[in-house]
Design an enzyme around this catalytic site. Structure first.
Site, PDB file in Angstrom:
ATOM      1  N   ASP A  24     170.542 -32.674 -20.378  1.00 14.50           N
ATOM      2  CA  ASP A  24     170.618 -31.183 -20.017  1.00 14.50           C
ATOM      3  C   ASP A  24     169.313 -30.310 -19.562  1.00 14.50           C
ATOM      4  O   ASP A  24     168.426 -30.640 -20.268  1.00 14.50           O
ATOM      5  CB  ASP A  24     171.233 -30.315 -21.202  1.00 14.50           C
TER       6      ASP A  24
ATOM      7  N   GLU B 255     170.126 -33.606 -15.385  1.00 11.48           N
ATOM      8  CA  GLU B 255     170.718 -32.438 -14.528  1.00 11.48           C
ATOM      9  C   GLU B 255     169.346 -31.737 -14.252  1.00 11.48           C
ATOM     10  O   GLU B 255     168.780 -30.849 -15.162  1.00 11.48           O
ATOM     11  CB  GLU B 255     171.523 -31.637 -15.757  1.00 11.48           C
TER      12      GLU B 255
END
Length: 635
Positions: free
Chosen positions: A309, A361
């Site tokens: 993330d 990401e």
């Protein structure tokens, strides 16, 4: 400390931890049962604490009864008899700054259900895995050449049970495995399941990095979840959050009375947007903690991949700081320590677990995210293609007439499509905070919204790159996602939503059946534009190829039927229709191109052949292309 205990405190493990080289620190730190001693060993790193003790149900939370002893290089230890799985405990830490705080164990394997915050004594053994054949197959896979269609799931709101505040991992696993397998997805990606205190963070603000959240059951329940999906051939990807952690008192913040896990410099310590603390990636022990954490889920839970993330926030020192930041040694804005941590994590995980994947990401043009560290890359397997996502959604929100003026929003992604190994994501982030659901983003009336979304999905599945779709997108959930309640499954009683689900299912099965759609995602050898410049009619046509196999995709992004629309073809051959998004079974208007077509010797777009197709309104069609004879021109 008794000499007999010292044999169970291997110095080499502490050395590895202190030098940033530990890969399985969870085997030493935390709470572990030592059978030969019939005791539990507790180990915690708190180098600046004045004193530490273990407190819990078993000693009435008395800070005097089970003091810990300093062992080596900032590690405190204690051996306690008579404990059992489920006993609650914390570390009472008298900090360097004079603070006296009860902290959860950073390496605990289990914890109380929120709002309670104690760690639990818990052994990870006792579960009998049944996925050995799956794991052996994974070893032989080249995931870059495989079909990857990911279904992103939030465990707590996919489907809930009457009478339960939270669904259990086991309940979800049984239903999800059947559903995902039937729908044709290859992987499930779960939003974070490491322990977190605040439901509204969706799991992205973690206090227990080694503890699977007790909201949904025990560690063994999570093992069952992964095992069940593996039994259906479905891979499990887990969101992993090494970028930040919350300030909750029982967590990692100011752990021993100093800024131990987070940066000491206030200009580097906090994320201004999120109000969370940033790991100090320059501290070797923090690197050991994070790399070991990534390895932990691969090792103990058989996870197939980690989606990391907010990599952008990890890499950039000036992330969300309006120019007020501490530059690196060269005066730049890249955190070199973070770069090295990510490289080490990727190298460690991917060399130890063949066939697994790591996914970044990352939303900028940071170079070589998916190139190996020995070539100067970060070493991820895949990167989310945020540019593709933003451009296509911006285009689909646009009035049909004005799309001709923004034609390149659909084609631009092919300028950089092979610079990284990409995943095309329509994730949870796109259906919250006022952004509208996927179907509601589409321009037009009710019917046009559904037709447009089917056309968009068809284009995505034909475009180079692996695929990701958030739960509910497959049946056109009409309202934004709400983590507090389950998806609106009742919508499947309506033809438009049931048709969307059927379309996505068929699209998935076609995608996995034809290697041309996935095998060559990384080069022009697997892709060719057939029609790309027809901006006035807002149409596109492309061909995906692998060996002798080819699939043609043509898309019409206007509500006007295109009769006898001519598409360029590089060779002589025949086309057999595979799927049409305007089929009435999907909720379409029933404008169906011919099932079989033949190319004509009529040049177009620099190619010697072409074919006439009827393109449905806001529709897409796939054809399987078969050569009439070999050697007749080149692809």
């Amino acid at each position: 400390m008794k000499e007999s205990y010292q044999a169970y405190l291997p110095e080499y493990d502490i050395y590895l931890y202190n030098t940033g080289e530990a890969q399985r620190a969870y085997e030493f730190f935390g709470c572990h049962y030592i059978p030969k001693l019939r005791m539990h060993r507790f180990c915690v790193w708190a180098p600046n604490a004045r004193s530490v003790s273990v407190v819990g149900d078993f000693n009435g939370w008395d800070i005097e009864k089970n003091p810990m002893e300093p062992w080596k290089n900032g590690v405190w230890t204690a051996f306690i008899p008579g404990l059992a799985d489920g006993d609650n405990y914390k570390y009472f830490i008298y900090g360097y700054d004079g603070s006296k705080v009860m902290k959860a164990d950073p390496f605990a394997f289990h914890a109380e259900v929120r709002p309670n915050t104690a760690s639990k004594v818990w052994e990870l053994g006792g579960y009998e895995w049944h996925d050995s054949s799956y794991m052996k197959r994974r070893l032989k896979k080249n995931i870059l050449k495989d079909a990857v269609s990911i279904y992103e799931v939030h465990i707590g709101s996919w489907r809930t049970k009457e009478g339960y505040r939270f669904p259990s991992f086991r309940e979800v696993a049984d239903e999800l495995a059947d559903y995902v397998s039937d729908m044709g997805y290859t992987h499930v990606e779960i939003m974070p399941v490491a322990e977190y205190p605040y439901d509204g963070s969706w799991g992205y603000q973690i206090t227990g990095f080694y503890a699977v959240t007790s909201r949904y059951g025990t560690p063994q329940d999570f093992m069952y979840f992964v095992d069940k999906l593996h039994s259906r051939g479905i891979g499990v990807i887990m969101d992993w959050v090494p970028g930040h952690f919350p300030k909750d008192e029982h967590g990692l913040a100011k752990f021993d009375g100093t800024h131990l896990y987070e940066h000491e410099n206030v200009l580097q310590r906090e994320h201004p947007q999120w109000g969370t603390l940033i790991f100090n990636y320059g501290r070797p022990e923090v690197v050991s903690f994070l790399v070991s954490n990534a390895m932990f889920f691969m090792d103990k839970y058989h996870i197939d991949g980690l989606r990391v993330d907010a990599v952008t926030s990890i890499l950039y020192l000036d992330y969300a700081r309006d120019g007020c930041f501490v530059p690196n040694e060269e005066g730049g804005n890249i955190d070199g320590h973070a770069v090295e941590m990510l490289r080490r994590m990727n190298s460690t995980v991917l060399t130890n677990y063949a066939g697994a994947m790591t996914i970044a990401e990352e939303s900028t043009a940071y170079p070589m995210v998916t190139k190996p560290p020995y070539d100067g890359g970060l070493g991820f397997t895949f990167k989310w293609n945020m540019g593709f996502m933003h451009d296509t959604l911006d285009y689909m929100k646009m009035d049909h007439y004005f799309r001709q003026f923004e034609h390149n929003k659909i084609s631009f992604s092919m300028y950089y499509a092979f610079s990284e190994n990409y995943i095309l994501p329509y994730s949870h982030d796109e259906v919250v905070h006022g952004k509208k659901s996927m179907v509601d983003k589409m321009f037009g009336d009710y019917w046009q919204k559904f037709a447009s979304l089917r056309a968009l999905y068809a284009f995505m599945f034909a475009h180079p790159g692996k695929k990701l779709m958030f739960m509910g997108d497959e049946f056109a959930q009409f309202i934004e996602w709400d983590y507090k309640k389950q998806l609106d499954w009742f919508l499947l009683e309506y033809d438009s939503h049931a048709g969307m689900q059927r379309f996505v299912k068929d699209l998935n099965h076609i995608y996995t059946a034809y290697s041309a759609l996935y095998e060559l995602d990384d080069s022009w050898d697997g892709f060719r534009w057939l029609n790309v410049d027809d901006r006035e009619q807002s149409t596109f046509a492309l061909m995906r190829m692998s060996g002798e196999e080819a699939v043609v995709c043509a898309v019409n992004f206007t509500p006007v039927v295109r009769e006898d629309y001519r598409i360029a073809m590089p060779q002589r051959g025949s086309l057999e229709r595979l799927i049409c998004s305007d089929d009435e079974i999907y909720g379409g208007s029933g404008v169906m191109p011919d099932k079989k077509l033949q190319t004509e010797k009529l040049a177009l777009n620099g190619m010697p052949y072409s074919v006439k197709i009827t393109l449905p309104p806001l529709g897409a069609v796939y054809y399987r292309f078969t050569l009439k004879s070999k050697g007749d021109g080149k692809r």
